[in-house]
Design an enzyme around this catalytic site. Structure first.
Site, PDB file in Angstrom:
ATOM      1  N   MET A  94       3.265  27.968  23.285  1.00  0.00           N
ATOM      2  CA  MET A  94       4.309  28.800  22.661  1.00  0.00           C
ATOM      3  C   MET A  94       5.695  28.176  22.827  1.00  0.00           C
ATOM      4  O   MET A  94       6.674  28.871  23.105  1.00  0.00           O
ATOM      5  CB  MET A  94       4.278  30.221  23.249  1.00  0.00           C
ATOM      6  N   ASP A 129      -8.423  37.958  16.346  1.00  0.00           N
ATOM      7  CA  ASP A 129      -7.005  37.554  16.340  1.00  0.00           C
ATOM      8  C   ASP A 129      -6.734  36.560  15.216  1.00  0.00           C
ATOM      9  O   ASP A 129      -7.652  35.890  14.754  1.00  0.00           O
ATOM     10  CB  ASP A 129      -6.681  36.843  17.664  1.00  0.00           C
ATOM     11  N   LYS A 158      -1.854  39.160  16.226  1.00  0.00           N
ATOM     12  CA  LYS A 158      -0.611  39.456  16.948  1.00  0.00           C
ATOM     13  C   LYS A 158       0.288  38.234  17.006  1.00  0.00           C
ATOM     14  O   LYS A 158       0.878  37.924  18.039  1.00  0.00           O
ATOM     15  CB  LYS A 158      -0.923  39.901  18.377  1.00  0.00           C
TER      16      LYS A 158
HETATM   17  N1  SAH Z   1      -5.649  31.910  24.269  1.00  0.00           N
HETATM   18  C1  SAH Z   1      -5.128  30.788  23.536  1.00  0.00           C
HETATM   19  C2  SAH Z   1      -3.620  30.713  23.600  1.00  0.00           C
HETATM   20  C3  SAH Z   1      -2.935  31.854  22.879  1.00  0.00           C
HETATM   21  S1  SAH Z   1      -1.186  31.759  22.999  1.00  0.00           S
HETATM   22  C4  SAH Z   1      -5.765  29.505  24.082  1.00  0.00           C
HETATM   23  O1  SAH Z   1      -6.399  29.535  25.138  1.00  0.00           O
HETATM   24  O2  SAH Z   1      -5.635  28.468  23.427  1.00  0.00           O
HETATM   25  C5  SAH Z   1      -0.783  31.012  21.456  1.00  0.00           C
HETATM   26  C6  SAH Z   1      -0.345  29.590  21.650  1.00  0.00           C
HETATM   27  O3  SAH Z   1      -1.484  28.770  21.881  1.00  0.00           O
HETATM   28  C7  SAH Z   1       0.343  28.963  20.451  1.00  0.00           C
HETATM   29  O4  SAH Z   1       1.710  29.295  20.409  1.00  0.00           O
HETATM   30  C8  SAH Z   1       0.133  27.493  20.734  1.00  0.00           C
HETATM   31  O5  SAH Z   1       1.024  27.033  21.712  1.00  0.00           O
HETATM   32  C9  SAH Z   1      -1.263  27.494  21.332  1.00  0.00           C
HETATM   33  N2  SAH Z   1      -2.311  27.230  20.334  1.00  0.00           N
HETATM   34  C10 SAH Z   1      -3.308  28.041  19.973  1.00  0.00           C
HETATM   35  N3  SAH Z   1      -4.121  27.432  19.080  1.00  0.00           N
HETATM   36  C11 SAH Z   1      -3.608  26.204  18.874  1.00  0.00           C
HETATM   37  C12 SAH Z   1      -3.993  25.086  18.091  1.00  0.00           C
HETATM   38  N4  SAH Z   1      -5.087  25.102  17.320  1.00  0.00           N
HETATM   39  N5  SAH Z   1      -3.220  23.975  18.151  1.00  0.00           N
HETATM   40  C13 SAH Z   1      -2.150  23.907  18.949  1.00  0.00           C
HETATM   41  N6  SAH Z   1      -1.735  24.932  19.706  1.00  0.00           N
HETATM   42  C14 SAH Z   1      -2.458  26.073  19.689  1.00  0.00           C
END
Ligand code: SAH
Length: 249
Positions: A168, A35, A56
């Site tokens: 998000m 991803d 995505k």
């Molecule tokens: N599976 C991922 C989340 C995916 S949804 C997890 O467990 O972290 C995508 C959202 O995750 C983004 O919109 C943001 O809100 C958050 N996100 C993912 N990586 C991030 C990062 N390095 N810093 C801050 N927010 C993050």
């Protein structure tokens, strides 16, 4: 040979936050479907693998989920060791559950490997304890962006008494704020907005529920970011202030 896919969490960005199990799966992988929230630096653990990007990112050009499903199935049925690598944890807003169900329904064995989810990593990297005795007795992870565009039950969340970690949320700050205020959360409730958690470009913007939308704009907050809403977000600022005093003294 039995078809098998590993659904692996790559953590929030810092490659040192990968689990040993994730490193082992990557080391065995022949095909890695990755991803776009995954830090490419983690690929040092799979130099032998064919890496396919299937990002995505919300709102951008994306690979249809059905195509990702078929790719995983095709390689698994060829007997290849397939790793589906996702940002954070595969089962926290990562469709890990959907992919696991679909693969199982097609006779593919699935092994899930936890990753550190962005909300936990972001808070910790900013010195925010998501639970804190006497301050927050729980934590709720919630997405501000749902498939059918409906809002979460903001008033129930406002009344929950737990720290809220919102994923998000960057494009929905106004809705988050309005929903929680209407639900009775105090305007002065501390908010931390953490961008690029655990990466070298990490930034955090401290604010309150009342002014978070304006502060985020002035800060030019960008995705990916998480929002931490609750007393603990202020608690950490207090801890940092104490540290500064101690160092200065
Ligand atoms: N599976 C991922 C989340 C995916 S949804 C997890 O467990 O972290 C995508 C959202 O995750 C983004 O919109 C943001 O809100 C958050 N996100 C993912 N990586 C991030 C990062 N390095 N810093 C801050 N927010 C993050």
């Amino acid at each position: 040979m039995n078809a098998k896919v590993w659904l692996v969490g790559a953590g929030p960005g810092d490659p040192e936050l990968l689990t040993l199990k994730a490193v082992r799966a990557l080391g065995e992988a022949q095909v890695v479907l990755i991803d776009d929230l995954v830090n490419p630096e983690v690929l040092v653990h799979c130099p032998q693998a064919r890496v396919i990007e299937v990002g995505k990112r919300g709102g951008c050009r994306s690979t249809p989920q059905a195509f990702i499903h078929r790719l995983m199935l095709r390689y698994a049925r060829q007997g290849k060791c397939v790793v589906r690598l996702k940002g954070g944890d595969p089962c926290i807003f990562g469709r890990g559950g959907e992919e696991a169900e679909w693969l199982a329904a097609h006779g593919v064995e699935v092994e899930l490997v936890n990753g550190i989810t962005a909300g936990l990593a972001g808070a910790t990297r900013c010195g925010i304890p998501l639970t804190h005795r006497g301050v927050a007795r729980g934590v709720t992870l919630v997405t501000a962006h749902t498939q059918d565009d409906s809002d979460p039950h903001w008033s129930a969340l406002a009344q929950s008494g737990t720290t809220l970690v919102v994923y998000m949320g960057v494009t929905r700050l106004e809705q988050v704020r309005a929903g929680l205020l209407a639900g009775g959360l105090a305007p002065e409730t501390p908010v931390a907005m953490i961008e690029n958690a655990s990466l070298p470009g990490q930034r955090d913007c401290r604010s309150t529920l009342a002014t978070m939308h304006e502060d985020a704009r002035a800060f030019a907050l960008k995705s990916p970011a998480i929002l931490v809403i609750g007393e603990v977000a202020g608690q950490a600022a207090a801890l940092q202030a104490l540290e500064t005093v101690a160092i200065a003294g």
